[in-house]
Design a protein around this motif. Sequence first.
Motif, short mmCIF file in Angstrom:
data_model
loop_
_atom_site.label_atom_id
_atom_site.label_comp_id
_atom_site.label_asym_id
_atom_site.label_seq_id
_atom_site.Cartn_x
_atom_site.Cartn_y
_atom_site.Cartn_z
N ASN A 142 5.75 8.03 -2.35
CA ASN A 142 6.89 8.53 -1.57
C ASN A 142 7.64 9.54 -2.44
O ASN A 142 8.18 9.19 -3.48
N SER A 202 4.07 -3.05 -4.50
CA SER A 202 4.79 -2.33 -3.44
C SER A 202 5.72 -1.29 -4.05
O SER A 202 5.82 -0.16 -3.56
N PHE A 237 13.97 -3.55 -5.06
CA PHE A 237 13.21 -2.95 -3.97
C PHE A 237 12.64 -4.02 -3.05
O PHE A 237 12.71 -3.93 -1.82
N LYS A 286 -0.91 1.22 0.89
CA LYS A 286 0.12 0.30 1.41
C LYS A 286 -0.47 -0.70 2.38
O LYS A 286 -0.21 -1.91 2.29
N GLY A 300 11.00 8.39 -3.23
CA GLY A 300 11.10 6.94 -3.32
C GLY A 300 12.00 6.47 -4.45
O GLY A 300 12.93 5.70 -4.25
N LYS A 344 13.63 -4.81 0.84
CA LYS A 344 12.55 -4.72 1.83
C LYS A 344 12.52 -5.95 2.72
O LYS A 344 12.14 -5.87 3.91
N GLU A 382 5.61 2.79 -3.75
CA GLU A 382 6.81 3.49 -3.26
C GLU A 382 7.18 4.67 -4.14
O GLU A 382 7.47 5.76 -3.64
#
Length: 208
Positions: free
Chosen positions: A92, A84, A202, A49, A95, A206, A88
């Motif tokens: 995650n 990204s 997403f 990230k 996520g 963000k 995610e």
Amino acid sequence: KYGMFDVDYRLASDCDLLLRLYSSKVKFGYIDKTIAYFRQGGLSTQKHKESLDEAYAVSQKYSEQAPDREKIIQKIEQKYAWDSFFIEIVENRKGLCNLLSKYFSVDLSEIIVFGTGSWGERSYKALENTDIKIAYFTDNNSQKWNTDFFGIKVIEPDELQFREAYVLIAVMNGSDTIKKQLEKMKNSSLHYVSIKELAQFFHREKRK
């Protein structure tokens, strides 16, 4: 003449230097010879990230000097949004689960995944051991109907015509065609989103 590595970029200083040289019209050449070996497992691969954010900042920094600025900026934004999103859902644990519930504005407990390819597999792994259970997979390949994918039954797409369900279209190429296929079913109780749309959602969330 062109400066050294900018150590303010802990992970993307090489990217910054290369773009600085390119934007200064330095000529690049190809050498058909191995001149360096890179060891896997450095900071840029450990901190995906942070590395992505730095590369994005560097790309934005030099986009002003690009010959087709608007087109380049659009490509930078698209790549950043996609990368990204990928990080995610891969790194995650919840996520994808959280993102789907947020997109549909409902606490999802089940979903049907359309596609049994690489993105179908990624979706399975991303939702495994989360609050969202994959009820079924579906696929347009008739040879996969009534088989199992990761132990989950693969049903015919036509079965969706009579179901009340949420569907994740887990394919990259052909997602628009699948959306039209689902639209033709005229099932108002069928809700669906493609991986591409979810990535765009997403990125918008963000940036709020």
